[in-house]
Structure formats: structure tokens, C-alpha cells
Scaffold this motif. Structure first.
Motif, PDB file in Angstrom:
ATOM      1  N   LEU A  46       0.831  -1.207   0.000  1.00  0.00           N
ATOM      2  CA  LEU A  46       0.000   0.000   0.000  1.00  0.00           C
ATOM      3  C   LEU A  46       0.865   1.256   0.000  1.00  0.00           C
ATOM      4  O   LEU A  46       0.536   2.245  -0.661  1.00  0.00           O
ATOM      5  CB  LEU A  46      -0.922  -0.013   1.224  1.00  0.00           C
ATOM      6  N   GLN A  47       1.952   1.224   0.737  1.00  0.00           N
ATOM      7  CA  GLN A  47       2.862   2.368   0.774  1.00  0.00           C
ATOM      8  C   GLN A  47       3.447   2.639  -0.613  1.00  0.00           C
ATOM      9  O   GLN A  47       3.466   3.787  -1.081  1.00  0.00           O
ATOM     10  CB  GLN A  47       3.976   2.079   1.771  1.00  0.00           C
ATOM     11  N   GLY A  48       3.888   1.608  -1.294  1.00  0.00           N
ATOM     12  CA  GLY A  48       4.436   1.789  -2.634  1.00  0.00           C
ATOM     13  C   GLY A  48       3.393   2.231  -3.637  1.00  0.00           C
ATOM     14  O   GLY A  48       3.666   3.061  -4.515  1.00  0.00           O
ATOM     15  N   GLN A  49       2.157   1.693  -3.508  1.00  0.00           N
ATOM     16  CA  GLN A  49       1.094   2.098  -4.419  1.00  0.00           C
ATOM     17  C   GLN A  49       0.737   3.570  -4.224  1.00  0.00           C
ATOM     18  O   GLN A  49       0.516   4.304  -5.184  1.00  0.00           O
ATOM     19  CB  GLN A  49      -0.131   1.219  -4.195  1.00  0.00           C
ATOM     20  N   PHE A  50       0.692   4.010  -2.958  1.00  0.00           N
ATOM     21  CA  PHE A  50       0.388   5.417  -2.696  1.00  0.00           C
ATOM     22  C   PHE A  50       1.467   6.323  -3.269  1.00  0.00           C
ATOM     23  O   PHE A  50       1.173   7.339  -3.909  1.00  0.00           O
ATOM     24  CB  PHE A  50       0.262   5.645  -1.189  1.00  0.00           C
ATOM     25  N   MET A  51       2.738   5.966  -3.053  1.00  0.00           N
ATOM     26  CA  MET A  51       3.827   6.789  -3.570  1.00  0.00           C
ATOM     27  C   MET A  51       3.798   6.847  -5.093  1.00  0.00           C
ATOM     28  O   MET A  51       3.997   7.911  -5.700  1.00  0.00           O
ATOM     29  CB  MET A  51       5.170   6.236  -3.093  1.00  0.00           C
ATOM     30  N   THR A  53       1.163   6.405  -7.104  1.00  0.00           N
ATOM     31  CA  THR A  53       0.004   7.179  -7.571  1.00  0.00           C
ATOM     32  C   THR A  53       0.221   8.671  -7.390  1.00  0.00           C
ATOM     33  O   THR A  53      -0.074   9.475  -8.285  1.00  0.00           O
ATOM     34  CB  THR A  53      -1.259   6.744  -6.807  1.00  0.00           C
ATOM     35  N   PHE A  54       0.749   9.051  -6.226  1.00  0.00           N
ATOM     36  CA  PHE A  54       0.997  10.469  -5.987  1.00  0.00           C
ATOM     37  C   PHE A  54       2.040  11.029  -6.946  1.00  0.00           C
ATOM     38  O   PHE A  54       1.875  12.110  -7.507  1.00  0.00           O
ATOM     39  CB  PHE A  54       1.466  10.681  -4.545  1.00  0.00           C
ATOM     40  N   THR A  55       3.125  10.289  -7.146  1.00  0.00           N
ATOM     41  CA  THR A  55       4.179  10.762  -8.041  1.00  0.00           C
ATOM     42  C   THR A  55       3.659  10.933  -9.462  1.00  0.00           C
ATOM     43  O   THR A  55       3.951  11.924 -10.134  1.00  0.00           O
ATOM     44  CB  THR A  55       5.361   9.778  -8.026  1.00  0.00           C
ATOM     45  N   GLN A  56       2.862   9.966  -9.923  1.00  0.00           N
ATOM     46  CA  GLN A  56       2.308  10.069 -11.267  1.00  0.00           C
ATOM     47  C   GLN A  56       1.357  11.254 -11.388  1.00  0.00           C
ATOM     48  O   GLN A  56       1.351  11.967 -12.390  1.00  0.00           O
ATOM     49  CB  GLN A  56       1.581   8.770 -11.619  1.00  0.00           C
ATOM     50  N   GLN A  57       0.570  11.492 -10.343  1.00  0.00           N
ATOM     51  CA  GLN A  57      -0.402  12.573 -10.380  1.00  0.00           C
ATOM     52  C   GLN A  57       0.268  13.948 -10.355  1.00  0.00           C
ATOM     53  O   GLN A  57      -0.106  14.854 -11.084  1.00  0.00           O
ATOM     54  CB  GLN A  57      -1.356  12.449  -9.189  1.00  0.00           C
ATOM     55  N   ILE A  58       1.277  14.107  -9.508  1.00  0.00           N
ATOM     56  CA  ILE A  58       1.875  15.419  -9.303  1.00  0.00           C
ATOM     57  C   ILE A  58       2.834  15.787 -10.430  1.00  0.00           C
ATOM     58  O   ILE A  58       3.029  16.971 -10.740  1.00  0.00           O
ATOM     59  CB  ILE A  58       2.592  15.467  -7.937  1.00  0.00           C
ATOM     60  N   MET A  72      12.369  13.954  -4.041  1.00  0.00           N
ATOM     61  CA  MET A  72      12.362  15.001  -3.020  1.00  0.00           C
ATOM     62  C   MET A  72      10.942  15.426  -2.665  1.00  0.00           C
ATOM     63  O   MET A  72      10.575  15.491  -1.479  1.00  0.00           O
ATOM     64  CB  MET A  72      13.154  16.222  -3.510  1.00  0.00           C
ATOM     65  N   LEU A  73      10.116  15.703  -3.665  1.00  0.00           N
ATOM     66  CA  LEU A  73       8.765  16.186  -3.385  1.00  0.00           C
ATOM     67  C   LEU A  73       7.879  15.082  -2.823  1.00  0.00           C
ATOM     68  O   LEU A  73       7.017  15.352  -1.978  1.00  0.00           O
ATOM     69  CB  LEU A  73       8.145  16.778  -4.655  1.00  0.00           C
ATOM     70  N   THR A  74       8.066  13.855  -3.269  1.00  0.00           N
ATOM     71  CA  THR A  74       7.290  12.751  -2.699  1.00  0.00           C
ATOM     72  C   THR A  74       7.658  12.528  -1.234  1.00  0.00           C
ATOM     73  O   THR A  74       6.784  12.317  -0.386  1.00  0.00           O
ATOM     74  CB  THR A  74       7.516  11.462  -3.505  1.00  0.00           C
ATOM     75  N   SER A  75       8.942  12.589  -0.925  1.00  0.00           N
ATOM     76  CA  SER A  75       9.369  12.456   0.467  1.00  0.00           C
ATOM     77  C   SER A  75       8.829  13.601   1.319  1.00  0.00           C
ATOM     78  O   SER A  75       8.407  13.388   2.465  1.00  0.00           O
ATOM     79  CB  SER A  75      10.898  12.428   0.542  1.00  0.00           C
ATOM     80  N   LEU A  76       8.829  14.812   0.770  1.00  0.00           N
ATOM     81  CA  LEU A  76       8.291  15.963   1.504  1.00  0.00           C
ATOM     82  C   LEU A  76       6.806  15.805   1.764  1.00  0.00           C
ATOM     83  O   LEU A  76       6.310  16.126   2.855  1.00  0.00           O
ATOM     84  CB  LEU A  76       8.560  17.244   0.716  1.00  0.00           C
ATOM     85  N   MET A  77       6.085  15.281   0.777  1.00  0.00           N
ATOM     86  CA  MET A  77       4.649  15.058   0.936  1.00  0.00           C
ATOM     87  C   MET A  77       4.380  14.052   2.060  1.00  0.00           C
ATOM     88  O   MET A  77       3.543  14.283   2.946  1.00  0.00           O
ATOM     89  CB  MET A  77       4.084  14.534  -0.386  1.00  0.00           C
ATOM     90  N   ILE A  78       5.077  12.942   2.054  1.00  0.00           N
ATOM     91  CA  ILE A  78       4.879  11.920   3.091  1.00  0.00           C
ATOM     92  C   ILE A  78       5.269  12.461   4.456  1.00  0.00           C
ATOM     93  O   ILE A  78       4.597  12.203   5.466  1.00  0.00           O
ATOM     94  CB  ILE A  78       5.684  10.658   2.735  1.00  0.00           C
ATOM     95  N   PHE A  79       6.353  13.229   4.509  1.00  0.00           N
ATOM     96  CA  PHE A  79       6.806  13.788   5.776  1.00  0.00           C
ATOM     97  C   PHE A  79       5.779  14.747   6.354  1.00  0.00           C
ATOM     98  O   PHE A  79       5.442  14.675   7.550  1.00  0.00           O
ATOM     99  CB  PHE A  79       8.142  14.494   5.554  1.00  0.00           C
ATOM    100  N   LEU A  80       5.247  15.652   5.528  1.00  0.00           N
ATOM    101  CA  LEU A  80       4.268  16.622   6.022  1.00  0.00           C
ATOM    102  C   LEU A  80       2.980  15.942   6.459  1.00  0.00           C
ATOM    103  O   LEU A  80       2.395  16.294   7.486  1.00  0.00           O
ATOM    104  CB  LEU A  80       3.985  17.664   4.937  1.00  0.00           C
TER     105      LEU A  80
END
Length: 227
Positions: A46-51, A53-58, A72-80
Motif C-alpha cells: 500500500l505504501q508503494g502504491q500510494f507513492m 500514484t501520488f508521483t504520477q499525479q503530481i 524530493m517532493l514525494t518524500s516531503l509530501m509523506i513527511f508533512l
């Protein structure tokens, strides 16, 4: 001793040592690291699928040059998202309610997008300061306005995240205090107020995720203008 409602936004200390660093480093310990196995467990999947999907969308509307920012931006998104959600737990501290932390994220990343634009396409980057077809007398005024709007972007990023989280936490504490006070006096009103508090908590969960997404989305839009 009467405590202020804003005491919850003070950086906690233990033996005089600020615990901000611990609050920032803790979310990374909650995520499992992928393994070299053929099949992973449900959480990692699930973690990999979310990352993904988000990366493809953004990054779908970005040029290939901007895809280097994906990690960088995917890591920032998960961190926030992580620290915003953890801050909703009782007796916890939300680092993103501190303007200094948010500006520490916003200013370097915004400045990096500006430097990339000035290096790769200086003419187009400077052209954003003056719309095409502007009358001559308005040129100095528009350049000043566009320059101010450019330099206010990181401030808007940091203040937006800080203000939304601070307002939500403060409202939750106010309503929770009202429930505690009204419970022995007017139980029915206290129960209704508690229902409002529950709905507000659900709203804050959504706000915690949406604000993290908006922060990264705006950074990606600034990047798109400069690549």
C-alpha cells in the motif's frame, strides 16, 4: 495556574533540550523499508502504491526535466502528512505549527526553482515579470508588482500551512474545553458539542492531508514555470 491556549504551540523541551528534532525524525521510523523479496506485505504494498500514484499525479503535467524532483517532493509530501497527522494525537506536538520550520522548507525549495529558471531559461523567467502587450506607462508598476508577488510566494507557502494547522488545533482545544466545562452543567449540550468536536476532528484529519498536498502541489507549479 491558568495556561494559555497557545501553550500547545510552544516547542517542547526536556531538561532544557528542545524536542523539535525528535518530533521531526520520528515519522521516518514508522515506515517500513522495502525488502528484496518478490512479494512484500500489505503495508509495504500500500505504501508503494500510494507513492506511485501520488508521483504520477503530481508530475504528469511537468516536463521531463522536472521529474528529477520526484523523490524530493514525494518524500516531503509523506513527511508533512505524517507530522500533521501525528500532531492530532493527544499530548503530542505538531512541528508544522512553527512558522520557522515551514519557512525552512518553503524558502530553499522556492529559491531552487527560481535559480533553475534563471540558469536554464533566463529570458522566459524574467519575462514572467512583465506580461506581453503591457502599455508603456504601466511597465514599471507591473514589474514591481510581479517582483513582489514572486518574493511573497515562499511566505505564502509557510504561512498557509502554519495558519491552517494552528487554527484547527486551537479550535479543537476550545471546543474540547467547552465540552469539559459543560458536561457537569448541561450534559445534553455537552454531548452535542462533543459530536461537533468529533466532526471537527475528522475535518482536521482531512486538512492535515490536504495542506501537505497543497504545499507540494504549489512547489511543483513553481517548478513547472521554470523548467
Amino acid at each position: 495556574m491558568m495556561l494559555s491556549f497557545f501553550d500547545q504551540f510552544m516547542s517542547p523541551t526536556y531538561l532544557g533540550v528542545p524536542l523539535m528534532a525528535l518530533a521531526i525524525l520520528l515519522p521516518w521510523t514508522l515506515y517500513p523499508a522495502p525488502t528484496s523479496r518478490w512479494l512484500n506485505n500489505r503495508l509495504i504494498s500500500l505504501q508503494g502504491q500510494f507513492m506511485g500514484t501520488f508521483t504520477q499525479q503530481i508530475f504528469l503535467p511537468l516536463n521531463p526535466g522536472g521529474h528529477k524532483w520526484a523523490v524530493m517532493l514525494t518524500s516531503l509530501m509523506i513527511f508533512l502528512i505524517s507530522i500533521n497527522m501525528l500532531g492530532l494525537l493527544p499530548y503530542t506536538f505538531t512541528p508544522t505549527t512553527q512558522l520557522s520550520l515551514n519557512m525552512g522548507f518553503a524558502v530553499p525549495l522556492w529559491l531552487a526553482t527560481v535559480i533553475i529558471g534563471m540558469r536554464n531559461q533566463p529570458t522566459a523567467s524574467l519575462g514572467h515579470l512583465l506580461p506581453e502587450g503591457t502599455p508603456g506607462p504601466l511597465i514599471p508598476i507591473l514589474i514591481i508588482i510581479e517582483t513582489i508577488s514572486l518574493f511573497i510566494r515562499p511566505l505564502a507557502l509557510g504561512v498557509r500551512l502554519t495558519a491552517n494547522l494552528t487554527a484547527g488545533h486551537l479550535l479543537i482545544q476550545l471546543i474540547a474545553t467547552a465540552v469539559y466545562v459543560l458536561l457537569p452543567l448541561m450534559p445534553v449540550v455537552a454531548i452535542l458539542t462533543g459530536a461537533v468536536l468529533f466532526l471537527l476532528t475528522l475535518l482536521e484529519v482531512a486538512v492535515a492531508m490536504i495542506q501537505a498536498y497543497v504545499f507540494v502541489l504549489l512547489l511543483s507549479l513553481y517548478l513547472q514555470e521554470n523548467i
